[in-house]
Scaffold this motif. Structure first.
Motif, mmCIF file in Angstrom:
data_model
loop_
_atom_site.group_PDB
_atom_site.id
_atom_site.type_symbol
_atom_site.label_atom_id
_atom_site.label_comp_id
_atom_site.label_asym_id
_atom_site.label_seq_id
_atom_site.Cartn_x
_atom_site.Cartn_y
_atom_site.Cartn_z
ATOM 1 N N LEU A 1 -6.386 -7.686 4.982
ATOM 2 C CA LEU A 1 -7.380 -6.622 4.844
ATOM 3 C C LEU A 1 -7.081 -5.744 3.625
ATOM 4 O O LEU A 1 -6.012 -5.856 3.035
ATOM 5 C CB LEU A 1 -7.332 -5.719 6.091
ATOM 6 N N ARG A 2 -8.014 -4.841 3.295
ATOM 7 C CA ARG A 2 -7.718 -3.813 2.290
ATOM 8 C C ARG A 2 -6.749 -2.833 2.937
ATOM 9 O O ARG A 2 -6.883 -2.499 4.117
ATOM 10 C CB ARG A 2 -8.992 -3.087 1.878
ATOM 11 N N ASP A 3 -5.807 -2.352 2.164
ATOM 12 C CA ASP A 3 -4.762 -1.499 2.755
ATOM 13 C C ASP A 3 -5.330 -0.249 3.438
ATOM 14 O O ASP A 3 -4.843 0.174 4.480
ATOM 15 C CB ASP A 3 -3.677 -1.131 1.717
ATOM 16 N N ASP A 4 -6.423 0.287 2.860
ATOM 17 C CA ASP A 4 -7.009 1.519 3.414
ATOM 18 C C ASP A 4 -7.609 1.313 4.806
ATOM 19 O O ASP A 4 -7.775 2.258 5.566
ATOM 20 C CB ASP A 4 -8.118 2.029 2.492
ATOM 21 N N ASP A 5 -7.962 0.054 5.117
ATOM 22 C CA ASP A 5 -8.602 -0.229 6.405
ATOM 23 C C ASP A 5 -7.595 -0.516 7.515
ATOM 24 O O ASP A 5 -7.942 -0.518 8.690
ATOM 25 C CB ASP A 5 -9.546 -1.438 6.265
HETATM 26 ZN ZN ZN Z 1 -6.600 0.593 -1.122
#
Ligand code: ZN
Ligand code: PRT
Length: 284
Positions: free
Chosen positions: A49-53
């Motif tokens: 996943l994207r790290d922010d998610d």
């Molecule tokens: Zn990110």
């Protein structure tokens, strides 16, 4: 039953996360840009996943655990537990000013515009110092904000410092230090908690190994007490006689962080032929 882990798909955390699991004996393939895979060596299901998610996926229970960085969690706190610091993805969130800015202390930011992608963390830092500034939130290319007249200063992630330098900026305040951490959803229990405990045991063994070195040296038998005092080892040093009478070989584990100081003390204590090896795993 599998433990579900969320990892960054690509970016600065991806390699460190894969490497950490590989050292724990947990291999997997991420060929073809897959979004989900399973390990053949451990009951682990992996989401990319994207790290922010990742904090959201873990907080919602879609994944049991995940690898994220502290700066992402601090900017956007979620109901998750931090289980372990992982020692990679290290950087700091810093405030930097153009070289011409005559900086004294944080009060110099009063009434100034600071561009950042981390408004919450920066806001808390300024509030702690009782400084009121104009926080200008932008999502990328923060370092060019002063040169295009968008801000007087920036608050951005720094690793080597070369991005700041090449944009004519000077780092003046560290707002936070950050590294990758393993997070878990709240209230993990049963067999999933057992799998996490098993994984954590491996992660800690790998980390202990990377923070220590295996050391071998030769010394006259009479010098062993002095040498042992410098080399505590896991229990106590291993002493093996050499073929040459009156000489022994001493084996031990030594912490990487004060390694050179100890080597100097060992030489003064009569150690010769010092060999230092890295350790793959360290099971305690
Ligand atoms: Zn990110
Ligand atoms: O796509 P996705 O959302 O998953 O990835 P991303 O683009 O958000 O993140 P990514 O992979 O770039 O960074 C993930 C995390 O790595 C960050 O949140 C930081 O915690 C950590 N990290 C470590 C860094 C850096 N080092 C770093 N140097 N994140 C960004 N940088 C950038 C910084 O923003 C600046 O532009 O690199 C530049 C500064 O680097 P130096 O070496 O010139 O100082």
């Amino acid at each position: 039953m599998k433990l579900k882990i969320a990892l960054q798909k690509s970016g600065r955390l991806a390699e460190g996360s894969t490497e950490m699991l590989r050292k724990c004996g947990i291999g997997f393939s991420n060929g073809g840009g897959k979004l989900r895979t399973e390990s053949e060596d451990f009951p682990l299901e992996i989401f990319f996943l994207r790290d922010d998610d990742i904090p959201d996926y873990v907080a919602d229970g879609v994944a049991d655990i995940g690898v994220v960085v502290e700066n992402v969690l601090a900017e956007n706190p979620k109901k998750v537990e931090i289980v372990e610091k992982l020692g990679f993805g290290r950087c700091r969130l810093s405030i930097a000013v153009p070289k011409v800015f005559e900086y004294g202390d944080v009060n110099d930011f009063a009434g100034r515009r600071i561009a950042t992608s981390y408004p919450k963390i920066l806001g808390e830092f300024l509030a702690k110092h009782k400084v009121t500034a104009d926080i200008h939130q932008i999502s990328g290319s923060v370092e060019i904000a002063p040169s295009i007249g968008l801000a007087d200063a920036v608050c951005d992630l720094v690793s080597s410092g070369s991005t700041l330098f090449s944009n004519g900026l000077r780092e003046v305040e560290t707002v936070m230090n950050s590294e990758a951490v393993l997070i878990s959803r709240m209230g993990l229990d049963g067999s999933v908690a057992e799998l996490l405990a098993k994984l954590l045991f491996r992660i800690r063994s790998v980390q202990a190994a990377s923070q220590n070195k295996y050391i071998l040296l030769n010394a006259p038998k009479g010098n062993v007490p002095e040498i042992s005092a410098v080399l505590p080892g896991m229990r106590s040093p291993t002493i093996v006689p050499l073929a040459e009478p009156g000489w022994v070989s001493v084996h031990s584990v030594i912490s990487e962080h004060d390694f050179w100081d100890r080597v100097d003390s060992l030489k003064s204590a009569g150690a010769e032929g010092i060999l230092v090896l890295s350790i793959e795993q360290m099971i305690r």
